[in-house]
Scaffold this active site. Structure first.
Site, PDB file in Angstrom:
ATOM      1  N   LYS A 100       7.323   4.620  -5.034  1.00  0.00           N
ATOM      2  CA  LYS A 100       6.748   5.159  -3.805  1.00  0.00           C
ATOM      3  C   LYS A 100       7.487   6.413  -3.359  1.00  0.00           C
ATOM      4  O   LYS A 100       6.873   7.440  -3.050  1.00  0.00           O
ATOM      5  CB  LYS A 100       6.786   4.087  -2.712  1.00  0.00           C
ATOM      6  CG  LYS A 100       6.087   4.458  -1.453  1.00  0.00           C
ATOM      7  CD  LYS A 100       6.849   3.976  -0.249  1.00  0.00           C
ATOM      8  CE  LYS A 100       8.181   4.623  -0.141  1.00  0.00           C
ATOM      9  NZ  LYS A 100       8.439   5.476   0.981  1.00  0.00           N
ATOM     10  N   GLN A 123       8.361  -3.963   3.019  1.00  0.00           N
ATOM     11  CA  GLN A 123       8.122  -4.551   1.703  1.00  0.00           C
ATOM     12  C   GLN A 123       8.177  -6.079   1.758  1.00  0.00           C
ATOM     13  O   GLN A 123       9.131  -6.649   2.298  1.00  0.00           O
ATOM     14  CB  GLN A 123       9.179  -3.988   0.730  1.00  0.00           C
ATOM     15  CG  GLN A 123       9.085  -4.488  -0.682  1.00  0.00           C
ATOM     16  CD  GLN A 123       7.940  -3.853  -1.451  1.00  0.00           C
ATOM     17  OE1 GLN A 123       7.310  -2.903  -1.020  1.00  0.00           O
ATOM     18  NE2 GLN A 123       7.655  -4.406  -2.601  1.00  0.00           N
ATOM     19  N   ASP A 169      -0.043  -0.188   5.557  1.00  0.00           N
ATOM     20  CA  ASP A 169      -0.373  -1.303   4.672  1.00  0.00           C
ATOM     21  C   ASP A 169      -1.660  -2.003   5.119  1.00  0.00           C
ATOM     22  O   ASP A 169      -2.258  -2.767   4.349  1.00  0.00           O
ATOM     23  CB  ASP A 169       0.750  -2.352   4.707  1.00  0.00           C
ATOM     24  CG  ASP A 169       1.634  -2.327   3.467  1.00  0.00           C
ATOM     25  OD1 ASP A 169       1.156  -1.886   2.405  1.00  0.00           O
ATOM     26  OD2 ASP A 169       2.788  -2.770   3.574  1.00  0.00           O
TER      27      ASP A 169
HETATM   28  N1  LIG Z   1       4.377  -4.393   2.280  1.00  0.00           N
HETATM   29  C1  LIG Z   1       4.039  -4.441   0.987  1.00  0.00           C
HETATM   30  N2  LIG Z   1       3.018  -3.672   0.538  1.00  0.00           N
HETATM   31  C2  LIG Z   1       2.666  -3.690  -0.789  1.00  0.00           C
HETATM   32  O1  LIG Z   1       1.717  -2.991  -1.194  1.00  0.00           O
HETATM   33  C3  LIG Z   1       3.415  -4.510  -1.691  1.00  0.00           C
HETATM   34  C4  LIG Z   1       4.467  -5.280  -1.157  1.00  0.00           C
HETATM   35  N3  LIG Z   1       4.729  -5.246   0.169  1.00  0.00           N
HETATM   36  N4  LIG Z   1       5.186  -6.092  -1.957  1.00  0.00           N
HETATM   37  C5  LIG Z   1       4.997  -6.137  -3.381  1.00  0.00           C
HETATM   38  C6  LIG Z   1       3.573  -5.792  -3.774  1.00  0.00           C
HETATM   39  C7  LIG Z   1       3.438  -5.374  -5.215  1.00  0.00           C
HETATM   40  N5  LIG Z   1       3.056  -3.976  -5.187  1.00  0.00           N
HETATM   41  C8  LIG Z   1       2.955  -3.176  -6.333  1.00  0.00           C
HETATM   42  C9  LIG Z   1       2.604  -1.848  -6.298  1.00  0.00           C
HETATM   43  C10 LIG Z   1       2.579  -1.069  -7.446  1.00  0.00           C
HETATM   44  C11 LIG Z   1       2.866  -1.611  -8.669  1.00  0.00           C
HETATM   45  C12 LIG Z   1       2.837  -0.770  -9.906  1.00  0.00           C
HETATM   46  O2  LIG Z   1       2.775   0.439  -9.848  1.00  0.00           O
HETATM   47  N6  LIG Z   1       2.883  -1.401 -11.096  1.00  0.00           N
HETATM   48  C13 LIG Z   1       2.933  -0.738 -12.393  1.00  0.00           C
HETATM   49  C14 LIG Z   1       4.079  -1.302 -13.215  1.00  0.00           C
HETATM   50  C15 LIG Z   1       5.406  -1.134 -12.535  1.00  0.00           C
HETATM   51  C16 LIG Z   1       6.548  -1.886 -13.221  1.00  0.00           C
HETATM   52  O3  LIG Z   1       7.010  -1.405 -14.269  1.00  0.00           O
HETATM   53  O4  LIG Z   1       6.970  -2.937 -12.666  1.00  0.00           O
HETATM   54  C17 LIG Z   1       1.622  -0.959 -13.123  1.00  0.00           C
HETATM   55  O5  LIG Z   1       0.937  -1.949 -12.843  1.00  0.00           O
HETATM   56  O6  LIG Z   1       1.292  -0.142 -13.982  1.00  0.00           O
HETATM   57  C18 LIG Z   1       3.196  -2.935  -8.731  1.00  0.00           C
HETATM   58  C19 LIG Z   1       3.236  -3.701  -7.576  1.00  0.00           C
HETATM   59  C20 LIG Z   1       2.904  -3.589  -3.909  1.00  0.00           C
HETATM   60  N7  LIG Z   1       3.153  -4.578  -3.040  1.00  0.00           N
END
Ligand SMILES: Nc1nc(=O)c2c([nH]1)NC[C@@H]1CN(c3ccc(C(=O)N[C@@H](CCC(=O)O)C(=O)O)cc3)C=[N+]21
Length: 293
Positions: free
Chosen positions: A52, A96, A119
């Site tokens: 982010k 988060q 969010d």
């Molecule tokens: N307040 C809050 N808001 C959220 O939006 C929130 C949160 N808490 N807690 C956790 C989850 C999870 N989350 C992700 C976002 C991007 C990837 C992402 O970019 N993933 C990559 C892989 C990244 C890696 O290598 O781990 C992909 O899917 O290609 C993953 C997970 C947002 N969340």
């Protein structure tokens, strides 16, 4: 079978936002400022918050990382939230999740100023979403809607089956897909851990959105030909043969499901990167709304 490429689409969206930030700067306007609060040091959470911050730099946003100890009290965290609410320079922020067990998540989310809640988790914003009013849509469901739209996936009158009823993905997703207009106008079934004979739903689904966190749960024999599959699962599965010691695994058994699908998201590179792009889009909206006031 066509891949719904979240990595590429998220780059497109970030480029669009970056162009808008340049216009704002040229006009002498303030650029959007996003903050992320992280409590403790969960590995996956750190990865997400890290990308982010990197994305903010990439598109010209200001960003602040608020890193707090695992042992912070609920009261201290609420004080921090109050400070962020009152910080006039800050347009939006996220806390988060998950939070440590001694902190009441609901209480924290309720304390976030709805105008800064990029969010879209505050009940006021969740309500606006359900009532089809302008608001911050939760980033993951919003990212899925954006992918469906950019790839022109038909949704009207289709049977959408959502698996999982979490407050941040499954529940809002079920609402968005049933809303009027495109993408939406879908007939939605929301399934969850107490659903009986889930295959009876998935086999009859035109669109399946899985948000379970069970690696490779959805198999080819559970879906019909031509299905659209959106995989929200991102579980780190230990794998010593990989440099990081794990592989990111989705809820969908890609090998058996993809040959039957018309569109499918990969993991990684599908919904995950879209979540970040939409968080940035919400922050841009927050800045625009604040500049009107
Ligand atoms: N307040 C809050 N808001 C959220 O939006 C929130 C949160 N808490 N807690 C956790 C989850 C999870 N989350 C992700 C976002 C991007 C990837 C992402 O970019 N993933 C990559 C892989 C990244 C890696 O290598 O781990 C992909 O899917 O290609 C993953 C997970 C947002 N969340």
């Amino acid at each position: 079978m066509q891949l719904l490429d979240g990595k590429k689409t998220s780059e497109d969206i970030k480029n669009e936002i970056a162009a808008e930030v340049l216009r704002m700067k040229a006009d002498g306007q303030k650029v959007p400022h996003l903050a992320a609060v992280i409590v403790g040091t969960n590995g996956a959470s750190l990865t997400y918050v890290g990308s982010k911050v990197k994305s903010c730099q990439q598109i010209g946003f200001e960003s602040t990382l608020v890193s707090l100890s695992e042992n912070i009290s609920e009261e201290e965290l609420l004080d921090k939230i109050k400070e962020l609410n009152e910080d006039d320079d800050l347009d939006g922020y996220i806390v988060q999740l998950p939070l440590p067990k001694h902190i009441d998540e609901q209480k924290i989310l309720m304390a976030i100023d709805p105008d800064k809640d990029v969010d879209g988790f505050h009940p006021a914003n969740f309500g606006k979403m359900a009532l089809e009013m302008e608001t911050f849509l939760p980033a993951t469901p919003y990212g899925i809607m954006e992918l469906l739209e950019r790839y022109k996936v038909e949704t009207a009158g289709k049977h959408t089956v959502v698996i999982g009823r979490s407050h941040i993905v499954g529940r809002p997703m079920s609402i968005l897909m049933s809303r009027k207009g495109y993408p939406g106008d879908s007939t939605v079934t929301l399934t969850h851990s107490r659903t009986r004979n889930i295959e009876e739903y998935t086999k009859n689904a035109d669109i399946i959105i899985t948000a379970l966190g069970v690696p490779n749960y959805l198999k080819g024999d559970m879906v019909k030909d031509g299905v659209v599959v959106i995989d929200v699962g991102i579980t780190r599965v230990e794998d010593a043969s990989h440099p990081k010691g794990y592989v990111i695994t989705g809820d969908v058994d890609f090998a058996s499901v993809s040959p039957k699908s018309s569109f499918i998201t990969p993991v990684p590179g599908g919904v995950g990167p879209m979540t970040i792009a939409m968080l940035l889009k919400n922050t841009l909206l927050a800045r625009k709304i604040r500049s009107r006031k």
